[in-house]
Design an enzyme around this catalytic site. Structure first.
Site, PDB file in Angstrom:
ATOM      1  CB  CYS A 154      -1.096  -0.041   1.242  1.00  0.00           C
ATOM      2  SG  CYS A 154      -2.360   1.588   1.689  1.00  0.00           S
TER       3      CYS A 154
ATOM      4  CB  CYS B 239      -3.254   3.540  -5.767  1.00  0.00           C
ATOM      5  SG  CYS B 239      -4.594   2.612  -4.435  1.00  0.00           S
TER       6      CYS B 239
END
Length: 260
Positions: A76, A187
């Protein structure tokens, strides 16, 4: 004591890190992986720095101390920026990798690169991103694009369709007049909507993400620590989620089997 036979934990705020997990299982099919998505607390990209650190450190502590993970992948971008440096200080003997926007390959792909970096607001606000941006600012034009709301499409399993296309057009089209050479997916959720992004951007704009680079770095660290599983072992993947909704686990399986 860390054993070669222990699993590798892959952590994300939800479904996005599965894009990284896919590359890791391709590169290391002999390894056992535990994937954990914190869908209850997603999205991380709009939370405070303190909250992101608390959540990330808490989950990683659990995997190291309770699940005996031999290595950790923080899959992440937001959690990496907020907590990886602290986690490496806490667990110096555990191979630990994070992710970062793939600006370097996007810049190196062509001279006078013009790069759109799509990421969460928190990732783009962090010092880690600004340092990375500064390294390449003389070699390329870099345009950060905060994308609040985009990861939620993946969390809902919406990977195509009119709603997603309209959302992406509103984000991307204002930047197409800059004659972009590349788009960086900052992302780990975004590779799952790469096809939709490519359709809007057009075939001349190359799209980059850092999943394979992260997988290679994890393999390098495992090798350096002499923690690689025996080649004859058939690896496995176990999916966990902070949500009790069975649909979340089903979506994880679906995304893992999808082609990206």
């Amino acid at each position: 004591m860390i054993q070669k036979t222990n699993p590798i934990a892959v952590f994300d705020s939800g479904m996005g890190g599965i894009s990284v997990l896919k590359e890791m299982t391709r590169l290391m099919p002999e390894e056992d992986f535990i994937y954990f998505g914190d869908s209850v607390n997603a999205p991380y990209g709009t939370k405070s720095l303190e909250e992101i650190r608390r959540l990330t450190i808490g989950h990683i502590r659990y995997f190291i101390e309770e699940k005996s993970a031999k290595a950790i992948a923080v899959a992440c971008n937001t959690a990496t920026s907020a907590a990886v440096r602290i986690l490496r200080e806490m667990y110096p003997d555990v191979p630990l990798v994070g992710v970062e926007p793939a600006i370097k390959p996007a810049v190196n792909a062509c001279p006078n690169a013009r790069i759109l970096v799509m990421a969460t607001p928190r990732t783009l606000a962090e010092e880690k991103f600004h340092n990375l941006e500064h390294i390449y600012e003389e070699q390329a034009s870099i345009y950060p694009l905060p994308c609040p709301g985009l990861m939620e499409f993946v969390e809902r399993g919406i990977l195509s369709g009119d709603e997603l296309n309209s959302f992406l057009r509103n984000l991307i089209e204002p930047y197409l007049e800059k004659n972009l050479t590349g788009i960086v997916l900052g992302c780990t959720h975004y590779p799952f909507v790469k096809k939709a992004i490519q359709q809007i951007a057009g075939p001349s704009i190359e799209i980059f993400d850092g999943s394979l680079g992260t997988a290679r770095e994890l393999l390098r660290r495992l090798h350096a620590a002499d923690l690689e599983q025996e080649p004859s072992h058939k690896g496995s993947v176990t999916f966990l989620n902070s949500s009790e909704d069975p649909a979340k686990l089903a979506l994880m399986e679906y995304l893992f089997q999808s082609v990206i």
